[in-house]
Design a protein around this motif. Sequence first.
Motif, short mmCIF file in Angstrom:
data_model
loop_
_atom_site.label_atom_id
_atom_site.label_comp_id
_atom_site.label_asym_id
_atom_site.label_seq_id
_atom_site.Cartn_x
_atom_site.Cartn_y
_atom_site.Cartn_z
N GLU A 164 0.86 -1.18 0.00
CA GLU A 164 0.00 0.00 0.00
C GLU A 164 0.90 1.23 0.00
O GLU A 164 1.80 1.35 0.82
CB GLU A 164 -0.91 -0.01 1.24
N MET A 165 0.66 2.18 -0.92
CA MET A 165 1.65 3.22 -1.17
C MET A 165 1.28 4.62 -0.68
O MET A 165 2.14 5.50 -0.66
CB MET A 165 1.92 3.32 -2.68
N CYS A 166 0.05 4.85 -0.29
CA CYS A 166 -0.39 6.23 -0.04
C CYS A 166 -0.89 6.50 1.37
O CYS A 166 -1.50 7.54 1.62
CB CYS A 166 -1.47 6.62 -1.06
N GLY A 167 -0.71 5.57 2.29
CA GLY A 167 -1.20 5.78 3.64
C GLY A 167 -0.27 5.19 4.67
O GLY A 167 0.92 4.96 4.43
N GLY A 168 -0.81 4.93 5.86
CA GLY A 168 -0.04 4.29 6.91
C GLY A 168 0.97 5.21 7.57
O GLY A 168 0.88 6.44 7.50
N ILE A 169 1.95 4.60 8.19
CA ILE A 169 2.91 5.33 9.01
C ILE A 169 3.76 6.30 8.20
O ILE A 169 4.32 7.26 8.75
CB ILE A 169 3.81 4.33 9.78
N MET A 170 3.83 6.10 6.89
CA MET A 170 4.60 7.01 6.05
C MET A 170 3.93 8.38 5.92
O MET A 170 4.61 9.37 5.62
CB MET A 170 4.79 6.42 4.65
N PHE A 171 2.61 8.43 6.09
CA PHE A 171 1.88 9.67 5.85
C PHE A 171 1.05 10.16 7.02
O PHE A 171 0.76 11.36 7.12
CB PHE A 171 0.94 9.48 4.65
N ALA A 172 0.61 9.27 7.90
CA ALA A 172 -0.36 9.65 8.93
C ALA A 172 0.22 10.68 9.90
O ALA A 172 1.42 10.72 10.17
CB ALA A 172 -0.83 8.41 9.69
N GLN A 173 -0.65 11.50 10.42
CA GLN A 173 -0.28 12.54 11.39
C GLN A 173 -0.92 12.22 12.75
O GLN A 173 -1.93 11.55 12.81
CB GLN A 173 -0.77 13.90 10.90
N PRO A 174 -0.35 12.69 13.86
CA PRO A 174 0.84 13.54 13.95
C PRO A 174 2.13 12.75 13.88
O PRO A 174 2.17 11.55 14.10
CB PRO A 174 0.68 14.19 15.32
N ARG A 175 3.20 13.46 13.58
CA ARG A 175 4.54 12.89 13.54
C ARG A 175 5.52 14.02 13.81
O ARG A 175 5.21 15.19 13.61
CB ARG A 175 4.82 12.26 12.18
N GLY A 176 6.68 13.70 14.29
CA GLY A 176 7.65 14.74 14.53
C GLY A 176 8.64 14.40 15.62
O GLY A 176 8.76 13.24 16.05
N GLN A 177 9.32 15.42 16.10
CA GLN A 177 10.26 15.28 17.20
C GLN A 177 10.01 16.40 18.21
O GLN A 177 9.62 17.50 17.84
CB GLN A 177 11.71 15.34 16.70
N THR A 178 10.20 16.08 19.46
CA THR A 178 10.00 17.06 20.52
C THR A 178 10.92 16.71 21.68
O THR A 178 11.78 15.83 21.55
CB THR A 178 8.52 17.08 20.99
#
Length: 386
Positions: A164-178
């Motif tokens: 699957e190329m357009c979803g999942g952990i590659m695209f879902a939010q939120p993401r980042g560093q803190t």
Amino acid sequence: MAATHVGCGIEGPTLPRRLQTSERHTVAEFRILALGGDGIGPEVLASGLKVARAAARLHAIRLSVSHDLLHGAAWDRWETFCQDETVAAAHAADAVLVGAVGGPAWDDIRVAGGPERQDGLMRLRRELDTFIGLRPAWHWPQLGDHAPIKRELANAADLLILREMCGGIMFAQPRGQTRKDGMRVGFDTAAYNEREVRRFACAGFELARARRSLLVSADKANVLESSKLWREIVSEIGLEYPDVELRHMYADNCAYQMVMNPRQFDVIIGCNLIGDILSDVAGSISGALGLLPSACLGARRCGRFKGIFEPVHGSAPDIAGMGAANPVGMVLSVAMMFEYGMCRRDVAQRIRLATVRAMENGARTPDIGGESATKDVTEAIVSELG
């Protein structure tokens, strides 16, 4: 030429009727957006285009090729991984050919706006909605014992990994560093909605039905909520395909089983992350990542699939410019472009058979035990086209 096993994948993964294009749709001109990318990407892309043009001439097909920059090459020129103009050109093209992207020089660059802004190829996949990632792999008897898996285990292995190329952990939010409690924290979200899983799983069942009617769904439903939903929806859809045997496997066990007994698999489906990992594991079955092609398919246009076609391997900056890159994955990706993007399975098959003959006659790069340069393998394939 030595006999080729019918199921060795040389004929390519066939889409079932519900996903197939029609041979009646012909094209006067086929427009390709060519994106070399980084590292060895431009080198293998040049090989792919040379084979594409040679095959097109033999079949009186007119190719129109435009070039642009992607990812690192684009960043170095414009300080963006993918220009809006490149996205527009991709929408206007009939197919997108990509060499390879990425490298250490750009890994730590942070760009606001989500993962699509930090990875040019990911942006193209998302913008074009090419959610069906076809990644075939098969054992090459022509390589003898070069493949790391014993010949008696890998012989006649022929599997198709669907990523699957357009979803999942590659695209879902939120993401980042803190920072939390004085420590750095990195976080990603693994999320899928029902629509994303359903449309992808349906494609998997259709593909399995057209092959050997065995579908393995790889997940981590033992620990991840998104995988639990994935397994639940795949199981529901499986009821609509009683002729297809469905097996669920945890992803880690699936990777192990692919190495221990690859012949037990037909079609494997997985989320964006799992599909990415398993398709690299498949390189051990074929003998090298440089042999693996892929197609990312989205919506049909005029009866044909819109798609991004690229080899599975990375940019390999350590060998860039040395003339040692294996062009086979790119060439076979071009074959997939002819088949799915142009409805010309006959041309695709001609390219695949020419590639087999070239390898049987000794045209092999160092990664698969040969001494041929990239250009020599390419010339050998063109020569075998006839």
